[in-house]
Structures are given as structure tokens and as C-alpha cells.
Design a protein around this motif. Structure first.
Motif, mmCIF file in Angstrom:
data_model
loop_
_atom_site.group_PDB
_atom_site.id
_atom_site.type_symbol
_atom_site.label_atom_id
_atom_site.label_comp_id
_atom_site.label_asym_id
_atom_site.label_seq_id
_atom_site.Cartn_x
_atom_site.Cartn_y
_atom_site.Cartn_z
ATOM 1 N N GLY A 85 96.382 -58.294 -39.212
ATOM 2 C CA GLY A 85 97.076 -59.436 -38.745
ATOM 3 C C GLY A 85 96.976 -59.174 -37.198
ATOM 4 O O GLY A 85 97.301 -58.196 -36.543
ATOM 5 N N VAL A 86 96.388 -60.134 -36.334
ATOM 6 C CA VAL A 86 96.046 -60.193 -35.054
ATOM 7 C C VAL A 86 97.447 -61.227 -34.378
ATOM 8 O O VAL A 86 97.312 -62.292 -34.676
ATOM 9 C CB VAL A 86 94.719 -60.618 -34.572
ATOM 10 C CG1 VAL A 86 94.771 -60.654 -33.215
ATOM 11 C CG2 VAL A 86 93.686 -59.639 -35.390
ATOM 12 N N LEU B 48 99.049 -54.330 -38.287
ATOM 13 C CA LEU B 48 99.495 -55.538 -36.990
ATOM 14 C C LEU B 48 98.927 -54.946 -35.735
ATOM 15 O O LEU B 48 99.217 -53.911 -35.383
ATOM 16 C CB LEU B 48 100.843 -55.430 -37.261
ATOM 17 C CG LEU B 48 101.508 -56.362 -36.076
ATOM 18 C CD1 LEU B 48 101.273 -57.784 -36.262
ATOM 19 C CD2 LEU B 48 102.991 -56.356 -35.982
ATOM 20 N N VAL B 49 98.188 -55.970 -35.402
ATOM 21 C CA VAL B 49 97.281 -55.788 -34.039
ATOM 22 C C VAL B 49 98.048 -56.885 -33.015
ATOM 23 O O VAL B 49 97.944 -57.777 -33.224
ATOM 24 C CB VAL B 49 96.084 -55.987 -34.143
ATOM 25 C CG1 VAL B 49 95.189 -55.883 -32.802
ATOM 26 C CG2 VAL B 49 95.353 -54.940 -35.163
ATOM 27 N N VAL C 180 99.060 -51.336 -34.128
ATOM 28 C CA VAL C 180 98.186 -51.453 -33.058
ATOM 29 C C VAL C 180 98.680 -52.144 -31.822
ATOM 30 O O VAL C 180 98.489 -53.300 -32.103
ATOM 31 C CB VAL C 180 96.441 -51.673 -33.353
ATOM 32 C CG1 VAL C 180 95.789 -51.507 -32.268
ATOM 33 C CG2 VAL C 180 96.228 -50.831 -34.488
ATOM 34 N N ASN C 181 99.163 -51.477 -30.747
ATOM 35 C CA ASN C 181 99.339 -52.407 -29.612
ATOM 36 C C ASN C 181 98.526 -51.882 -28.330
ATOM 37 O O ASN C 181 98.502 -51.002 -27.799
ATOM 38 C CB ASN C 181 100.925 -52.106 -29.104
ATOM 39 C CG ASN C 181 101.320 -53.122 -28.112
ATOM 40 O OD1 ASN C 181 100.481 -53.976 -27.885
ATOM 41 N ND2 ASN C 181 102.442 -52.651 -27.347
ATOM 42 N N ALA C 182 97.481 -53.252 -28.209
ATOM 43 C CA ALA C 182 96.467 -52.939 -26.900
ATOM 44 C C ALA C 182 97.006 -53.830 -25.894
ATOM 45 O O ALA C 182 96.202 -54.299 -25.212
ATOM 46 C CB ALA C 182 95.238 -53.041 -27.610
ATOM 47 N N ALA C 183 98.318 -54.632 -26.184
ATOM 48 C CA ALA C 183 98.364 -55.935 -25.239
ATOM 49 C C ALA C 183 99.384 -55.282 -24.132
ATOM 50 O O ALA C 183 99.034 -55.055 -22.978
ATOM 51 C CB ALA C 183 99.157 -56.986 -25.900
ATOM 52 N N ARG C 184 100.664 -55.142 -24.252
ATOM 53 C CA ARG C 184 101.416 -54.768 -23.199
ATOM 54 C C ARG C 184 102.654 -53.854 -23.809
ATOM 55 O O ARG C 184 103.203 -54.283 -24.768
ATOM 56 C CB ARG C 184 102.182 -55.818 -22.263
ATOM 57 C CG ARG C 184 101.274 -56.495 -21.353
ATOM 58 C CD ARG C 184 100.761 -55.631 -20.297
ATOM 59 N NE ARG C 184 99.915 -56.497 -19.224
ATOM 60 C CZ ARG C 184 98.584 -55.966 -18.997
ATOM 61 N NH1 ARG C 184 98.004 -55.591 -20.041
ATOM 62 N NH2 ARG C 184 97.920 -56.833 -18.252
ATOM 63 N N GLY C 185 103.267 -52.876 -23.231
ATOM 64 C CA GLY C 185 104.235 -51.987 -23.666
ATOM 65 C C GLY C 185 105.410 -53.150 -24.012
ATOM 66 O O GLY C 185 106.226 -52.547 -24.855
ATOM 67 N N GLY C 186 105.615 -53.887 -23.152
ATOM 68 C CA GLY C 186 107.016 -54.709 -23.249
ATOM 69 C C GLY C 186 107.032 -55.692 -24.572
ATOM 70 O O GLY C 186 108.099 -56.183 -24.800
#
Ligand code: NDP
Ligand code: OXD
Length: 309
Positions: free
Chosen positions: A137-138, A191-192, A220-226
Motif C-alpha cells: 500500500g502506497v 505500507l510505503v 517503508v518510510n521514504a517521505a518524512r520522519g514526522g
């Protein structure tokens, strides 16, 4: 008039060289050597310090050095009447897609488990897990999330996507809005996160969202830590609700040396490198935006300050 460069992370030389190769006539100045503030009509910035941008009375363009603009929109002293543009760069998108594919593949092909077996000199087959039975899921189907979702579909994964407004992408089951979030999360193996960081998305991957995932899902988090509430993720990793995580971005960057993510057996850490902005790929759109604002037009890829992205 002049283009001001401000970043404590990026090397101004690469940007200056890329600019001069395309248009040697543009006056490129690097903070703090801005010269007369009245001569600065555009600023190319990453994480501008508070009050920086209000010093230039003739500013016509704030150009982000990245795809994200969360490092600009919340900064004190931001002139509200100056358009902000973000980078939309195919080379950056390609890198982000590679990062997502790599993280998903490593998880689906159980690479971490085989690496552990190798350390034990253990020859053992784990059950095969075909891509079509791995549901990814993106969150966010914009420039980057949309490209990642399409690449996952092309490789045979079952793919869902979640957005703010309704979207359609061939082969992707789509959900939108907060009402659509629980149903989106309920089916996922992976979950991405590829959302922009805004008031609406800060802390979105919290206890509630993690509990809505099937037990053992991977993040998978490649967006922002927040986007992630760290204590909620660590707790979900501890109970096995989340089986592991691949994290490129963090609430505090650089990630502090004593942060539990560094040594967590189920966490892969990379230092905000999923997509690196490269001057040669991005400079043409910076120059185009400069040309536009100097001709009295709006820049490309303008940010909607009300939406925050
Ligand atoms: P876009 O603006 O093109 O896409 C954003 C997507 O997120 C859209 O689909 C949008 O929905 C969706 N979205 C925004 N707010 C919400 C919300 N409240 N609820 C649900 N969905 C929402 O962004 P990009 O794809 O170009 O970039 C995404 C982010 O990736 C950047 O903001 C940046 O933070 C991060 N990034 C990280 C990098 C790294 O190296 N780790 C490198 C580059 C980017 P809708 O379609 O309805 O508008
Ligand atoms: C970006 C980033 O937003 O590098 O482009 O994170």
C-alpha cells in the motif's frame, strides 16, 4: 537581479556549475554573500533559517531544493505573497522508485532472514512468497508515489494507494481521505509512505494506524520522519504487530547516535538518501522558473500553501 542559494547540506559549487553550464549570465550568489538584498529576486533553498526570506524586498520566487517543501512552509518570516515551487525531477523520482522497490523486494524475498541464516551457516528454505500475494500500500500517489505504485504493479505486486482526493491508477486499488484509511491499511503486507509532511499528515503513522495493519506488516518510510510517531512504531515492533521497517527519514536528522532505530534488529536505517537532488537534473526547471517569474508568470510546480504541498 540575482538568484540566491541557501543550504547547509548541499554543496553550492555543484549547483553553481550546473547553472553556469546552462546560462552563464545568471547572477548566482551564495548565502551569506547575498550582496544588496534588493537585487535578490529568487532564492533556491533547503531549510532556510528563520527570517532569511523576508530580507529580500524584491523576491519573486522561493524554489525548494527538494521535492518536499515542509522545510519552507513552516519557517518563521515566510513572505506569504511569494510563490513557492518544488522540484519535480525524473531522476529523483527514479531514485525514489528504486528505493521503494529495493525495500519491498528485500522484505518479500526474506533477505534479512537469509542473512541471519548465513551468519549461522544454516541451509534452510523459507516458504516462497510470490509478488502477487504480497500486498503493498502506497500512501500518496503524487509524482513519486504514483511512479512507485506503477512500478510495483509492473512487477506483479498487489498494490493499493491512498490519497487526499480520489485518484485512479490502472492496476491500483485506491482509497482516499481519513474515512478511507482503515480499509486501505487493513489488507497490507507492506505500507510505503510517500506523503508530503503537512498539518494533516504529521504523525499519521501512529498507534491507531499501525494497529489497523494486519499483524506482521512491514513499513517503508521514504517521505518524512514526522509522519511516524516513533514510540508507537517501536512499541508495534516490540509486540510483532509490525515485523520490521525500512526508514530513510527521521524526526531528528541526523538520527541521534543513541536512537533505538540504529541497533534495532528489525529496522533498516538509511541517512535520507532515498532520492538525492542532483543539480544537473534539477537546474533546467530552476532556470525555467526564474525565466517565468521574471516574465511575470507563475512558476511551475507551485505549492498550494493552503494544502501545504
Ligand atoms: P506530490 O505533491 O506529487 O504528491 C503528494 C501525494 O500525497 C498526493 O497523492 C496527495 O494526494 C497525497 N496527500 C497529501 N496530503 C494528503 C492527505 N492529507 N491525505 C492523503 N493523501 C495526501 O509529492 P511527491 O510525490 O513529489 O513527493 C512526496 C514526498 O516525498 C515529498 O513531499 C517529500 O517529503 C518526500 N521525498 C523524500 C525524499 C527522500 O530522499 N527521502 C526525496 C524526495 C521526496 P492528492 O493526489 O489527492 O493530492
Ligand atoms: C526532497 C528530499 O524533498 O530530498 O526532495 O527529501
Amino acid at each position: 537581479m540575482a538568484l540566491l542559494f541557501y543550504s547547509k547540506v548541499d554543496d553550492s559549487r555543484g549547483w553553481g556549475d550546473a547553472l553556469r553550464a546552462l546560462d552563464p549570465d545568471i547572477d548566482f550568489r551564495v548565502w551569506p554573500d547575498a550582496g544588496d538584498p534588493a537585487e535578490i529576486d529568487a532564492a533556491l533553498v533547503w531549510k532556510p533559517e528563520a527570517g532569511l526570506l523576508e530580507r529580500f524586498p524584491n523576491l519573486k520566487l522561493i524554489q525548494s531544493l527538494g521535492a518536499g517543501v515542509d522545510h519552507i512552509v513552516g519557517v518563521p518570516g515566510l513572505p506569504r505573497n511569494v510563490p513557492i515551487a518544488r522540484l519535480v525531477d525524473p531522476t529523483l523520482t527514479q531514485q525514489m522508485v528504486e528505493y521503494v522497490l529495493l525495500a519491498v523486494l528485500l522484505h518479500q524475498r526474506q533477505w534479512q532472514a537469509y542473512a541471519a541464516q548465513q551468519r549461522e551457516r544454516r541451509w534452510h528454505h523459507l516458504p516462497a512468497w510470490e509478488a502477487e500475494r504480497c500486498h503493498v500500500g502506497v500512501m500518496g500517489l503524487g509524482e513519486i508515489g504514483g511512479a512507485a505504485a506503477r512500478a510495483l504493479v509492473d512487477r506483479g505486486y498487489a498494490v493499493s494507494g491512498w490519497t487526499r482526493s480520489p485518484r485512479e491508477i490502472e492496476g491500483v486499488r485506491t482509497f482516499h481521505g481519513m474515512d478511507g484509511l482503515p480499509a486501505f491499511l487493513a489488507e497490507l503486507d507492506v505500507l510505503v509512505c510517500l506523503l508530503p509532511l503537512t498539518e494533516d499528515t504529521r504523525g499519521i503513522i501512529d498507534k491507531k494506524a499501525l494497529a489497523a495493519l494486519p499483524r506482521g506488516a512491514y513499513l517503508v518510510n521514504a517521505a518524512r520522519g514526522g509522519h511516524v510517531v516513533d514510540e508507537d512504531l517501536l512499541s508495534a515492533l516490540g509486540t510483532g504487530q509490525v515485523s520490521g521497517a525500512c526508514l530513510d527519514v527521521f524526526n531528528e536528522e541526523p538520527l541521534p547516535p543513541d536512537h533505538p532505530y540504529w541497533t534495532h534488529a528489525q529496522v533498516m536505517v538509511t541517512p535520507h538518501v532515498a532520492g538525492l537532488t542532483l543539480p544537473h537534473g534539477s537546474m533546467p526547471q530552476v532556470i525555467e522558473n526564474l525565466r517565468r517569474v521574471r516574465a511575470g508568470q507563475l512558476p511551475l510546480n507551485r505549492v498550494d500553501l493552503d494544502r501545504g504541498y
